[in-house]
Write an enzyme that holds these catalytic residues in place. Structure first.
Site, PDB file in Angstrom:
ATOM      1  N   HIS A  72       0.850  -1.195   0.000  1.00 40.69           N
ATOM      2  CA  HIS A  72       0.000   0.000   0.000  1.00 40.69           C
ATOM      3  C   HIS A  72       0.883   1.241   0.000  1.00 40.69           C
ATOM      4  O   HIS A  72       1.625   1.480   0.950  1.00 40.69           O
ATOM      5  CB  HIS A  72      -0.929   0.007   1.226  1.00 40.69           C
ATOM      6  CG  HIS A  72      -2.132  -0.878   1.050  1.00 40.69           C
ATOM      7  ND1 HIS A  72      -3.361  -0.568   1.535  1.00 40.69           N
ATOM      8  CD2 HIS A  72      -2.265  -2.077   0.419  1.00 40.69           C
ATOM      9  CE1 HIS A  72      -4.229  -1.517   1.213  1.00 40.69           C
ATOM     10  NE2 HIS A  72      -3.579  -2.465   0.544  1.00 40.69           N
ATOM     11  N   TYR A 200     -10.116   5.632   5.737  1.00 36.20           N
ATOM     12  CA  TYR A 200     -10.436   6.114   7.087  1.00 36.20           C
ATOM     13  C   TYR A 200     -11.555   7.141   6.924  1.00 36.20           C
ATOM     14  O   TYR A 200     -11.380   8.155   6.253  1.00 36.20           O
ATOM     15  CB  TYR A 200      -9.216   6.763   7.734  1.00 36.20           C
ATOM     16  CG  TYR A 200      -8.143   5.769   8.134  1.00 36.20           C
ATOM     17  CD1 TYR A 200      -7.221   5.306   7.207  1.00 36.20           C
ATOM     18  CD2 TYR A 200      -8.066   5.285   9.438  1.00 36.20           C
ATOM     19  CE1 TYR A 200      -6.237   4.381   7.567  1.00 36.20           C
ATOM     20  CE2 TYR A 200      -7.086   4.368   9.810  1.00 36.20           C
ATOM     21  CZ  TYR A 200      -6.191   3.914   8.866  1.00 36.20           C
ATOM     22  OH  TYR A 200      -5.225   2.996   9.223  1.00 36.20           O
ATOM     23  N   PRO A 292      -6.436   1.417  17.744  1.00 38.70           N
ATOM     24  CA  PRO A 292      -6.032   0.832  16.453  1.00 38.70           C
ATOM     25  C   PRO A 292      -6.020   1.826  15.289  1.00 38.70           C
ATOM     26  O   PRO A 292      -5.540   1.511  14.209  1.00 38.70           O
ATOM     27  CB  PRO A 292      -7.074  -0.255  16.220  1.00 38.70           C
ATOM     28  CG  PRO A 292      -8.230   0.131  17.061  1.00 38.70           C
ATOM     29  CD  PRO A 292      -7.681   0.859  18.237  1.00 38.70           C
ATOM     30  N   LYS A 296      -0.664   0.780  14.893  1.00 40.85           N
ATOM     31  CA  LYS A 296       0.679   0.747  15.469  1.00 40.85           C
ATOM     32  C   LYS A 296       0.931  -0.394  16.451  1.00 40.85           C
ATOM     33  O   LYS A 296       2.076  -0.647  16.814  1.00 40.85           O
ATOM     34  CB  LYS A 296       0.957   2.085  16.198  1.00 40.85           C
ATOM     35  CG  LYS A 296       1.114   3.265  15.269  1.00 40.85           C
ATOM     36  CD  LYS A 296       2.294   3.086  14.356  1.00 40.85           C
ATOM     37  CE  LYS A 296       2.183   3.917  13.094  1.00 40.85           C
ATOM     38  NZ  LYS A 296       2.865   3.290  11.954  1.00 40.85           N
ATOM     39  N   TYR A 384       2.751   7.092   9.789  1.00 38.43           N
ATOM     40  CA  TYR A 384       1.995   5.896   9.396  1.00 38.43           C
ATOM     41  C   TYR A 384       2.940   4.812   8.861  1.00 38.43           C
ATOM     42  O   TYR A 384       2.804   3.638   9.223  1.00 38.43           O
ATOM     43  CB  TYR A 384       0.948   6.252   8.336  1.00 38.43           C
ATOM     44  CG  TYR A 384      -0.149   5.210   8.187  1.00 38.43           C
ATOM     45  CD1 TYR A 384       0.054   4.058   7.429  1.00 38.43           C
ATOM     46  CD2 TYR A 384      -1.372   5.360   8.829  1.00 38.43           C
ATOM     47  CE1 TYR A 384      -0.934   3.090   7.315  1.00 38.43           C
ATOM     48  CE2 TYR A 384      -2.375   4.396   8.719  1.00 38.43           C
ATOM     49  CZ  TYR A 384      -2.137   3.260   7.953  1.00 38.43           C
ATOM     50  OH  TYR A 384      -3.120   2.289   7.850  1.00 38.43           O
TER      51      TYR A 384
END
Ligand code: APR
Ligand code: PHB
Length: 389
Positions: A72, A200, A292, A296, A384
């Site tokens: 990704h 998200y 979540p 991480k 991220y």
């Protein structure tokens, strides 16, 4: 029984540590209170940072991850029915790998068994003693028979509810916690993901997340009340609620189907410090929990194991304890940065029932700034994909 390193817990932390130590000739035994199937039955996120990918390669279990994992290069954030792309690749030159934690655990279990390393399942550790001396011991019951394992060191990789943290004198440990006023209702289904990337979703009705385990298995979440009962959520109700929070294109593209797993998880931020007490070390969820939202949890377990395994290797190899002495401080420096990022993502994307109008405006401004500023998007991206070890 005796070994060099006694590991409590056969989750990702314990299994990864065991593999790395064995590779360097350091004897270790894992004691796990559940069965292998129970451990494999846990459904958890698998967004793998580069650092963890390298650790799994080093542990000899990177092949399937790299063959089956999904690369990704970015993620999507859905705001007011619009999708905003955050390109990790353009902003940081890095990407992440999507590969379920269950598969990582399976690969580690199989590699451990292939090496003939000892893992004692269905055996709950009930006591950790003498860790302030030179010969710590863990006590456990196996098939009703009380047993003990003496070791040079004990690694409590036993998760948030484990015995490691509880074995430390109350005054010797400090705990920091934030419990969020909502949960995540998650569904696993054998349907194709709605998008090639994760989405998200921030929505006045609540946060949602569109994730995946493979091209044919998807993982979806909707923010829910802590008083919600999973039994009250039929598949139809879940899919309708998810659709109501999605942008129009994703809503149209969503493929629904029967859930193969459905559960509600609370969200908390938690850190225990320090992470070393004599010859007892805490690692992974035993020492910290993140909401979540930033994916991480597993990656922090990996960096703990990176620091701890190097310390143990230097102890037995170069006969130096410098890295062991530095473990807690080094691990906590990275942990707190990941805690911050996970808290920040959670604050920015979720609906807080009791928030004031000022707080809601701060949330909106944070999101608008993050999506409109290259500097702010880069900050999100570099956290991220994973900060350096
Ligand atoms: N005796 C033996 N085993 C124990 C004991 C005990 N007293 N207490 C807990 N365990 C075992 C649990 O059964 C579990 O299998 O320790 C293991 C801890 O594993 P995890 O909870 O998965 O923690 P960790 O290995 O640190 O992995 C962290 O898991 O929870 C997710 O989001 C988290 O992805 C992250 C990862
Ligand atoms: C998941 O796939 O379960 C997942 C992915 C990313 C997150 C949280 C969970 O931030």
């Amino acid at each position: 029984m005796r070994t060099q390193v006694a590991i409590i817990g056969a989750g990702p932390s314990g299994l990864l540590l065991g593999q790395l130590l064995a590779k360097h000739g350091i004897a270790n035994v894992i004691v796990e209170r559940q069965s292998p199937d129970y451990v494999l039955g846990r459904i958890r996120a698998g967004v793998i940072e580069t650092g963890m990918q390298n650790m799994l390669d080093e542990a000899g279990v990177g092949t399937r991850m790299r063959a089956e994992g999904l690369v990704h290069d970015g993620t999507l954030i859905s705001v007011s029915d619009r999708l905003h792309h955050i390109s990790f690749k353009d902003l940081t030159g890095k990407s992440v790998l999507v590969y379920g934690q269950t598969e990582i655990t399976r690969d580690l279990m199989e590699a451990r068994a292939a090496k003939g390393l000892q893992t004692i399942y269905d055996a709950e550790v009930t006591e950790i003693a003498n860790f302030d001396g030179h010969t710590p011991v863990i006590r456990f019951k196996k098939d009703g028979v009380a047993q003990e394992l003496q070791a040079d060191f004990v690694a409590a990789c036993d998760g948030y509810h484990g015995i490691g943290r509880r074995s430390v004198p109350q005054g010797a440990i400090q705990e920091h916690e934030r419990v969020y006023p909502f949960g995540w209702l998650g569904v696993l289904a054998d349907v194709p993901p709605v998008n090639d990337e994760l989405i998200y979703v921030t929505n006045p009705k609540g946060f949602a997340l569109c994730s995946m385990r493979s091209k044919t298995r998807s993982r979806y979440y909707v923010q829910c009340s802590l008083s919600d009962d999973v039994e009250a959520w039929s598949d139809a109700r879940f899919w309708d609620e998810l659709k109501s929070r999605l942008d129009p294109v994703s809503r149209e593209q969503l493929v629904t189907g029967p859930s193969i797993e459905k559960s509600i998880a609370p969200l908390r931020s938690f850190v225990a410090e320090p992470m070393r007490f004599g010859r007892l070390f805490l690692a992974g969820d035993a020492a910290h929990i993140v909401p979540p939202t930033g994916a991480k949890g597993l990656n922090l377990a990996a960096s703990d194991i990176y620091y701890l395994s190097r310390g143990l290797m230097e102890h037995y190899g170069e006969k130096s304890d410098a890295a062991l002495d530095a473990y807690s401080k080094r691990a906590l420096a990275r942990i707190w940065k990941a805690e911050r990022f996970s808290w920040w993502m959670t604050q920015m994307l979720h609906t807080f029932p009791e928030s004031s109008s000022f707080e809601r405006n701060m949330q909106r401004a944070e999101l608008e700034y993050t999506l409109s500023s290259k500097a702010a998007s880069t900050a999100l991206a570099e956290n991220y994909v994973g900060l350096p070890y």
